[in-house]
Write a protein that holds these residues in place. Structure first.
Motif, PDB file in Angstrom:
ATOM      1  N   GLU A 144       2.275  -7.385  -4.286  1.00 12.68           N
ATOM      2  CA  GLU A 144       1.030  -7.002  -3.627  1.00 12.68           C
ATOM      3  C   GLU A 144       1.195  -5.672  -2.894  1.00 12.68           C
ATOM      4  O   GLU A 144       0.304  -4.824  -2.914  1.00 12.68           O
ATOM      5  N   GLU A 145       2.344  -5.504  -2.254  1.00 11.46           N
ATOM      6  CA  GLU A 145       2.594  -4.248  -1.545  1.00 11.46           C
ATOM      7  C   GLU A 145       2.749  -3.076  -2.516  1.00 11.46           C
ATOM      8  O   GLU A 145       2.288  -1.968  -2.249  1.00 11.46           O
ATOM      9  N   LYS A 147       1.316  -2.836  -5.425  1.00  7.14           N
ATOM     10  CA  LYS A 147      -0.033  -2.539  -5.909  1.00  7.14           C
ATOM     11  C   LYS A 147      -0.820  -1.777  -4.847  1.00  7.14           C
ATOM     12  O   LYS A 147      -1.552  -0.836  -5.159  1.00  7.14           O
ATOM     13  N   ARG A 148      -0.659  -2.207  -3.602  1.00  7.02           N
ATOM     14  CA  ARG A 148      -1.388  -1.551  -2.516  1.00  7.02           C
ATOM     15  C   ARG A 148      -0.937  -0.106  -2.376  1.00  7.02           C
ATOM     16  O   ARG A 148      -1.750   0.789  -2.096  1.00  7.02           O
ATOM     17  N   TYR A 149       0.365   0.132  -2.551  1.00  4.80           N
ATOM     18  CA  TYR A 149       0.842   1.508  -2.490  1.00  4.80           C
ATOM     19  C   TYR A 149       0.208   2.348  -3.591  1.00  4.80           C
ATOM     20  O   TYR A 149      -0.274   3.455  -3.350  1.00  4.80           O
ATOM     21  N   ALA A 152      -3.746   2.650  -2.748  1.00  4.27           N
ATOM     22  CA  ALA A 152      -4.164   3.292  -1.502  1.00  4.27           C
ATOM     23  C   ALA A 152      -3.136   4.259  -0.929  1.00  4.27           C
ATOM     24  O   ALA A 152      -3.484   5.181  -0.205  1.00  4.27           O
TER      25      ALA A 152
END
Length: 556
Positions: A144-145, A147-149, A152
């Motif tokens: 998830e992190e 993907k978030r990186y 965003a």
């Protein structure tokens, strides 16, 4: 004699009048001009049937003309639209190239992450069943992190990975020391020893380098494609000045007023007008070319040491290797932690975990021949995507300095280079004698066709120059493996990107050794690596069994 004087005089005057009338030029027909004018949707009543006096004309040459005042005004608007249309066509193609490549890269990277997470999940589910499913959130949070990186950018990759390994150490430390009771405070102390004890071997260090540099390069490259798309989109909307519009009218339609409807503007004449009308766009060229060069350098990184595909595809095996290292070194690690954090309290009798039956391990890895190009995600592979976009980037270089010439190469705008005598030069059908000016605002002071205020650069163009400069700086950071979103780009007003203080052709890459080590593995090596979890399986089965029985508290 006198009686014949008056009749003779009258006859003489009549003859002279006839001779004068015969000497007057016959008025030319404007039927073809009128037909073409009406074909553009204009009112035929605006157009005279024959030539008229042209004293009313403000831009086109005066004298006898086929253009009324209304025609000149409407032709002025039409020439402006024609110019905007041709420039838009030139830019729209380039914009579509960057838009389609950005979409494909974005789709590929996102699907690659989804596939890597699914692969790890499938591997552990097949091996450990519901025991893994009950304790999978640590790995889910990792993806998830990531993907978030990518989406965003507001994630510090190094800190996030350090936190992942610290949390994993807490879990694994408790599992390998299941006879003890550990408080949250004690586990916090354990996590502080992650760097010092290296319980997972060298895997965290290598994976940090590989993941950080690959993700930075991938995300920055995708951002670059989006920036290029947006810059072209904004600059393609041109708004000609009054002076440019006058020059466009004179070039495109004033020849019609003289009945020269088939004569096209001279090529050099067109070039001077386009360089004047597109002077600000020409100023983009320097930063645009720097940006393209930086994109090509990052593309080479994506093909080699920063290949996100080669990092994410085997990430499940790498994490399994790390866990195995922890299992094998658990005694030494535990002793050192007990020394640093104090002796733990033993669990009460009867709280020890039950043994867990071992399930069959089903490896997911399949060797493939080196000549195969696997389809990793989005129906393609990273190598294919990069090869394609590199070619497009090379073609896009010097686009803005070439734009005036490309517009004049359009047969609707000018005659060919070889037709220098039978072309419209702004006054008549003859050779154009002026030299062609240079590109850019500073070179337009001596433009013979368009009056350009060289002291007032276009604000929109300046903003796009700044956007390119910032993105180029990010590219240089990404090329050097630096997390661009956590660097202060302080040179936005200068002509150079911040980078890391060295030219990227000369910058040594500490990652190259590790990347070569990884990318140099053949299919057999990778298949062998896939077998690593098999050795760790008994430890992991027992560990996850203990976890499900003695860890009721939520994941940290």
């Amino acid at each position: 004699m006198a009686r014949f004087g008056l009749p003779a005089l009258l006859c003489t005057l009549a003859a002279l009048s006839a001779a004068l009338l015969a000497a007057e030029p016959k008025s030319k027909s404007c039927s073809e001009v009128r037909r073409l004018y009406v074909s553009k949707g204009f009112d035929k009543n605006d157009a005279p049937t024959h030539e008229i006096n042209g004293d009313h004309l403000k831009i086109c040459p005066q004298g006898y003309t086929c253009c009324s005042q209304e025609m000149e005004e409407k032709y002025s608007l039409q020439s402006k639209d024609d110019f905007k249309s041709v420039v838009s066509e030139q830019c729209n193609h380039l914009q579509a190239v960057f838009a389609s490549r950005y979409k494909k890269f974005d789709e590929f990277f996102k699907e690659l992450l989804e596939n890597a997470e699914k692969s790890l999940n499938d591997m552990f589910v097949k091996t450990y069943g519901h025991l893994y499913m009950q304790n999978s959130e640590l790995f889910k949070d990792l993806f998830e992190e990531l993907k978030r990186y990518y989406v965003a950018g507001n994630v510090n990759l190094e800190e996030m990975l350090q936190d992942f390994w610290a949390r994993l150490l807490e879990r694994m430390f408790r599992l390998v020391n299941s006879q003890y009771h550990f408080t949250d405070e004690y586990l916090e102390c354990v996590s502080k020893y992650t760097e010092q004890l290296k319980p997972f071997g060298d895997v965290p260090r290598k994976l940090k380098l590989q993941v950080t540099r690959a993700f930075v390069a991938a995300r920055t490259f995708a951002q670059g494609l989006a920036v290029a798309r947006d810059v072209v989109s904004k600059v393609s909307v041109v708004n000609p000045t009054a002076q440019c519009t006058h020059a466009l009218l004179k070039m495109i339609y004033c020849s019609h007023c003289q009945g020269l409807v088939t004569v096209k503007p001279c090529y050099n004449y067109c070039s001077n007008i386009m360089r004047g009308c597109l002077a600000n766009q020409g100023d983009l060229d320097f930063e645009w070319n720097n940006f393209i060069d930086a994109m090509l350098m990052v593309a080479e990184r994506l093909e080699g040491p920063f290949n996100i595909e080669s990092v994410m595809d085997p990430i499940d095996v790498k994490i399994s290797d790390a866990i195995m290292n922890m299992q094998e070194n658990s005694v030494q690690v535990s002793q050192k932690v007990f020394q640093g954090c104090g002796p733990p309290k033993p669990l009460p009798a009867g709280r020890l975990s039950r043994s867990i039956s071992e399930g069959a391990f089903s490896a997911r890895f399949r060797p493939f021949h080196p000549e195969e190009r696997p389809t990793t995600a989005a129906g393609t592979s990273l190598d294919r995507l990069v090869t394609d976009v590199k070619e497009k980037l090379k073609q896009a270089k010097k686009f803005w300095s070439s734009l005036p010439s490309n517009v004049c190469n359009d047969e609707r705008m000018a005659a060919g280079n070889g037709n220098e005598d039978d072309c419209w030069n702004g006054k008549g059908k003859s050779r154009y004698l002026f030299a062609v000016t240079g590109n850019g605002l500073a070179n337009q002071g001596n433009n013979p066709e368009v009056q350009v205020d060289t002291s007032k650069p276009d604000i929109l163009i300046l903003r796009q120059i700044m956007a390119l400069r910032v993105m180029t700086s990010k590219m240089k950071n990404a090329y050097n493996g630096n997390d661009v979103d956590f660097f202060d780009i302080s040179d936005e007003s200068s002509g150079e990107g911040s980078g890391s203080g060295c030219e990227y052709q000369q910058c040594p890459s500490e990652f190259e050794y590790n990347a070569t080590e990884h990318s140099g593995k053949n299919a057999h090596d990778k298949a062998s690596s896939a077998g690593a979890p098999t050795r760790a399986q008994p430890y992991l089965l027992t560990a996850f069994g203990i976890l499900s029985l003695v860890m009721p508290r939520e994941w940290r």
